[in-house]
Design a protein around this motif. Structure first.
Motif, PDB file in Angstrom:
ATOM      1  N   GLY A  86       0.756  -1.191  -0.042  1.00 36.95           N
ATOM      2  CA  GLY A  86       0.002  -0.140   0.013  1.00 36.95           C
ATOM      3  C   GLY A  86       0.966   1.181  -0.129  1.00 36.95           C
ATOM      4  O   GLY A  86       2.023   1.185  -0.412  1.00 36.95           O
ATOM      5  N   VAL A  87       0.286   2.454   0.343  1.00 42.14           N
ATOM      6  CA  VAL A  87       0.957   3.608   0.521  1.00 42.14           C
ATOM      7  C   VAL A  87       0.700   4.526   1.687  1.00 42.14           C
ATOM      8  O   VAL A  87      -0.313   4.136   2.384  1.00 42.14           O
ATOM      9  CB  VAL A  87       0.211   4.465  -0.651  1.00 42.14           C
ATOM     10  N   ARG A  88       1.637   5.097   1.954  1.00 40.43           N
ATOM     11  CA  ARG A  88       1.742   5.793   3.199  1.00 40.43           C
ATOM     12  C   ARG A  88       0.752   7.191   3.253  1.00 40.43           C
ATOM     13  O   ARG A  88       0.452   7.874   3.924  1.00 40.43           O
ATOM     14  CB  ARG A  88       3.006   5.958   3.814  1.00 40.43           C
ATOM     15  N   ASP A  89       0.640   7.590   1.575  1.00 42.70           N
ATOM     16  CA  ASP A  89      -0.202   8.868   1.630  1.00 42.70           C
ATOM     17  C   ASP A  89      -0.936   8.803   0.193  1.00 42.70           C
ATOM     18  O   ASP A  89      -0.172   8.706  -0.836  1.00 42.70           O
ATOM     19  CB  ASP A  89       1.088   9.954   1.333  1.00 42.70           C
ATOM     20  N   LEU A  90      -2.173   8.967   0.178  1.00 40.47           N
ATOM     21  CA  LEU A  90      -3.146   8.826  -0.804  1.00 40.47           C
ATOM     22  C   LEU A  90      -2.582   9.825  -1.883  1.00 40.47           C
ATOM     23  O   LEU A  90      -2.828   9.761  -3.026  1.00 40.47           O
ATOM     24  CB  LEU A  90      -4.556   8.682  -0.569  1.00 40.47           C
ATOM     25  N   ARG A  91      -1.997  10.966  -1.503  1.00 41.34           N
ATOM     26  CA  ARG A  91      -2.084  12.110  -2.420  1.00 41.34           C
ATOM     27  C   ARG A  91      -0.656  11.787  -3.201  1.00 41.34           C
ATOM     28  O   ARG A  91      -0.670  12.277  -4.384  1.00 41.34           O
ATOM     29  CB  ARG A  91      -1.523  13.424  -1.500  1.00 41.34           C
ATOM     30  N   THR A  92       0.429  11.406  -2.701  1.00 39.85           N
ATOM     31  CA  THR A  92       1.530  11.061  -3.484  1.00 39.85           C
ATOM     32  C   THR A  92       1.707   9.684  -3.744  1.00 39.85           C
ATOM     33  O   THR A  92       2.809   9.362  -4.753  1.00 39.85           O
ATOM     34  CB  THR A  92       2.656  11.543  -2.389  1.00 39.85           C
ATOM     35  N   GLY A  93       1.126   8.948  -3.247  1.00 38.64           N
ATOM     36  CA  GLY A  93       1.332   7.359  -3.589  1.00 38.64           C
ATOM     37  C   GLY A  93       2.736   6.656  -3.058  1.00 38.64           C
ATOM     38  O   GLY A  93       3.259   5.638  -3.542  1.00 38.64           O
ATOM     39  N   ALA A  94       3.312   7.472  -2.005  1.00 40.85           N
ATOM     40  CA  ALA A  94       4.573   6.920  -1.487  1.00 40.85           C
ATOM     41  C   ALA A  94       4.317   5.610  -0.837  1.00 40.85           C
ATOM     42  O   ALA A  94       3.558   5.432  -0.137  1.00 40.85           O
ATOM     43  CB  ALA A  94       5.133   8.055  -0.631  1.00 40.85           C
ATOM     44  N   PRO A  95       5.253   4.674  -0.966  1.00 47.07           N
ATOM     45  CA  PRO A  95       5.111   3.149  -0.502  1.00 47.07           C
ATOM     46  C   PRO A  95       4.965   3.196   0.963  1.00 47.07           C
ATOM     47  O   PRO A  95       5.461   4.127   1.739  1.00 47.07           O
ATOM     48  CB  PRO A  95       6.058   2.400  -0.753  1.00 47.07           C
ATOM     49  N   ALA A  96       4.023   2.344   1.509  1.00 41.32           N
ATOM     50  CA  ALA A  96       3.988   2.245   2.800  1.00 41.32           C
ATOM     51  C   ALA A  96       5.299   1.726   3.655  1.00 41.32           C
ATOM     52  O   ALA A  96       6.219   1.183   2.895  1.00 41.32           O
ATOM     53  CB  ALA A  96       3.337   0.833   3.211  1.00 41.32           C
ATOM     54  N   LEU A  97       5.465   1.999   4.902  1.00 44.12           N
ATOM     55  CA  LEU A  97       6.425   1.898   5.519  1.00 44.12           C
ATOM     56  C   LEU A  97       6.724   0.928   6.639  1.00 44.12           C
ATOM     57  O   LEU A  97       5.515   0.858   7.368  1.00 44.12           O
ATOM     58  CB  LEU A  97       6.751   3.135   6.352  1.00 44.12           C
ATOM     59  N   PRO A  98       7.321  -0.286   6.484  1.00 40.65           N
ATOM     60  CA  PRO A  98       7.480  -1.666   7.326  1.00 40.65           C
ATOM     61  C   PRO A  98       7.561  -1.019   8.747  1.00 40.65           C
ATOM     62  O   PRO A  98       6.846  -1.905   9.726  1.00 40.65           O
ATOM     63  CB  PRO A  98       8.212  -2.353   6.884  1.00 40.65           C
ATOM     64  N   TYR A  99       8.122   0.112   8.960  1.00 39.27           N
ATOM     65  CA  TYR A  99       8.463   0.267  10.544  1.00 39.27           C
ATOM     66  C   TYR A  99       7.571   1.472  11.063  1.00 39.27           C
ATOM     67  O   TYR A  99       7.584   2.057  11.803  1.00 39.27           O
ATOM     68  CB  TYR A  99       9.797   0.709  10.655  1.00 39.27           C
ATOM     69  N   ALA A 100       6.484   1.728  10.192  1.00 37.60           N
ATOM     70  CA  ALA A 100       5.617   2.911  10.606  1.00 37.60           C
ATOM     71  C   ALA A 100       4.823   2.832  11.815  1.00 37.60           C
ATOM     72  O   ALA A 100       4.717   1.684  12.555  1.00 37.60           O
ATOM     73  CB  ALA A 100       4.547   3.083   9.530  1.00 37.60           C
ATOM     74  N   ARG A 101       5.159   4.052  12.480  1.00 40.21           N
ATOM     75  CA  ARG A 101       4.293   3.818  13.856  1.00 40.21           C
ATOM     76  C   ARG A 101       2.650   4.270  13.654  1.00 40.21           C
ATOM     77  O   ARG A 101       2.246   4.740  12.818  1.00 40.21           O
ATOM     78  CB  ARG A 101       4.868   4.965  14.808  1.00 40.21           C
ATOM     79  N   PHE A 102       1.859   3.701  14.536  1.00 44.75           N
ATOM     80  CA  PHE A 102       0.373   3.754  14.279  1.00 44.75           C
ATOM     81  C   PHE A 102      -0.412   3.765  15.738  1.00 44.75           C
ATOM     82  O   PHE A 102       0.091   3.370  16.844  1.00 44.75           O
ATOM     83  CB  PHE A 102      -0.294   2.512  13.461  1.00 44.75           C
ATOM     84  N   ARG A 103      -1.577   4.123  15.631  1.00 44.49           N
ATOM     85  CA  ARG A 103      -2.398   4.147  16.761  1.00 44.49           C
ATOM     86  C   ARG A 103      -2.866   2.751  16.949  1.00 44.49           C
ATOM     87  O   ARG A 103      -3.383   1.988  16.226  1.00 44.49           O
ATOM     88  CB  ARG A 103      -3.576   5.126  16.516  1.00 44.49           C
ATOM     89  N   THR A 104      -2.944   1.989  18.208  1.00 44.25           N
ATOM     90  CA  THR A 104      -2.937   0.737  18.331  1.00 44.25           C
ATOM     91  C   THR A 104      -4.442   0.459  18.908  1.00 44.25           C
ATOM     92  O   THR A 104      -4.676  -0.653  19.003  1.00 44.25           O
ATOM     93  CB  THR A 104      -1.907   0.002  19.364  1.00 44.25           C
ATOM     94  N   GLY A 105      -5.020   1.372  19.418  1.00 46.36           N
ATOM     95  CA  GLY A 105      -6.440   1.225  19.762  1.00 46.36           C
ATOM     96  C   GLY A 105      -6.571   0.418  21.031  1.00 46.36           C
ATOM     97  O   GLY A 105      -5.741   0.559  21.979  1.00 46.36           O
TER      98      GLY A 105
END
Length: 387
Positions: A86-105
């Motif tokens: 996937g992508v980390r930003d729909l505007r740019t299409g930059a690829p997803a980051l395997p080490y990305a931080r996220f909200r874990t809920g």
């Protein structure tokens, strides 16, 4: 990410207000690119073990789609595998980051339960003591039978949901930079009186773990956030896990932009003050760190094994499927203990067999993250447990 304090939670900061004002100067809602760049999935070759990664590879090959913009998956145990797409930003299409931080809920609840059980092991808290022993001013007289610590951990306390900004993403979106303190959330709950006799029914909800966060602070004389770091994150090497500073709405460090469907529009929802979720759902992490949590917990490095046995015991209550924080599932005859977490634009799963023969952790950025999460679980997690 920094640890907060009770005072910080209760204070409506000028900084947050200024940030909210400044964000109004740029579009917060807009139509995403109709055809974002399709990034090829990045996957590792399965190591030794009885795990067939084909189904997960197929799932990743479909990302991004109309709902999911990015997916990160880690599988461990007897055979290991990881993948991202996937992508980390729909505007740019930059690829997803395997080490990305996220909200874990709500996977935060696993950490909260672990801290409480450590206090039990230290004989500073008793599982079957009433919560009023540790929070004497918490409950009004209408609670003739105060719930116990165990009943809070197993969602059988009888407490009603507390104050909130709404039940849907669209309702909450208008209040995304406002603050509800845990104290306000709990006060609104107990003012309604009990929903049922403690122990009678299991009703999943954040309120049980919000009270447990307050209990941790009362018993330790320290902030919940610092106790989580001291007792869980640091010992397990979870260097990229923590909590926002009070009402800070940002995800600091490398992360994916999150989106939700609001009013029929794909809307940017990454920046959001989640402090009202606190000990029930405000954690930020990575898939690698959550995998460390799973192996540490089930490996007996976080909670002593006798208490881990109790953590993984479903109480004798109507409709019960949860132990303490974690829920019991059976997939193809295999018992799995897991927890989902969802915040606007983020869906998280961690799960494992008791003997750690199989583990899975994922973070999925999906517009449907706060809806019925089972389609996402079926797509990105269950194949890891298939026989």
């Amino acid at each position: 990410m920094t640890s907060g304090s009770t005072t910080a939670r209760a204070r409506a900061t000028t900084v947050c207000a200024l940030l909210a004002s400044s964000l109004l100067l740029v579009p917060l809602a807009g139509t995403a690119a109709a055809h974002p760049a399709q990034a090829s999935p990045a996957v590792s070759a399965p190591r030794t073990g009885r795990f067939d990664a084909t189904a997960l590879e197929r799932a990743l090959a479909e990302v991004p789609d109309g709902d999911v913009s990015a997916a990160l998956i880690r599988v461990g145990g007897k055979g290991s595998w990881s993948g991202s797409a996937g992508v980390r930003d729909l505007r740019t299409g930059a690829p997803a980051l395997p080490y990305a931080r996220f909200r874990t809920g709500s996977t935060t609840k696993v950490v909260t339960a672990a801290v409480v059980l450590q206090l039990v092991a230290e004989q500073r808290v008793a599982l079957d003591a009433p919560v009023s022993r540790y929070l004497p001013d918490l409950l009004p007289a209408s609670f003739t039978e105060p719930p116990t610590v165990r009943q809070l951990l197993t969602y059988t306390s009888g407490l009603r949901p507390g104050a909130s900004f709404g039940s849907t993403t669209e309702e909450m979106y208008a209040h995304r930079f406002e603050t509800l303190t845990p104290e306000e959330v709990v006060a609104a709950s107990v003012a309604q009186g009990p929903a049922h006799t403690p122990g009678e029914r299991q009703v999943y909800g954040n309120i049980h773990y919000t009270v447990l966060g307050m209990l941790i602070e009362a018993v330790t004389g320290d902030s919940y956030e610092h106790q989580a770091a001291l007792r869980v994150f640091r010992p397990l090497g979870m260097r990229h896990t923590g909590f926002p500073g009070g009402p800070d709405p940002r995800v600091h460090g490398p992360h994916h932009r999150a989106y939700a469907d609001i009013g029929g529009r794909t809307t940017y929802v990454t920046e959001w003050n989640m402090s009202d979720r606190w000990a029930a759902g405000d954690m930020i992490s990575t898939t690698a760190d959550l995998e460390r949590l799973v192996f540490g917990l089930f490996g007996g490095k976080v909670v002593p094994r006798p208490l881990l046995d109790q953590m993984l015991t479903v109480p004798d209550a109507d409709g019960a499927t949860y132990g303490m924080a974690l829920q019991r599932f059976v997939v193809d005859g295999r018992e799995i203990w897991g927890k989902t977490g969802s915040r606007p634009g983020y869906h998280t799963v961690l799960g494992a067999t008791r003997n750690l023969s199989r583990t899975v952790v994922y973070s999925v950025n999906a517009k449907s993250a706060r809806e019925d999460g089972f389609p996402l679980v079926r797509r990105f997690a269950l194949p890891a447990f298939a026989s």
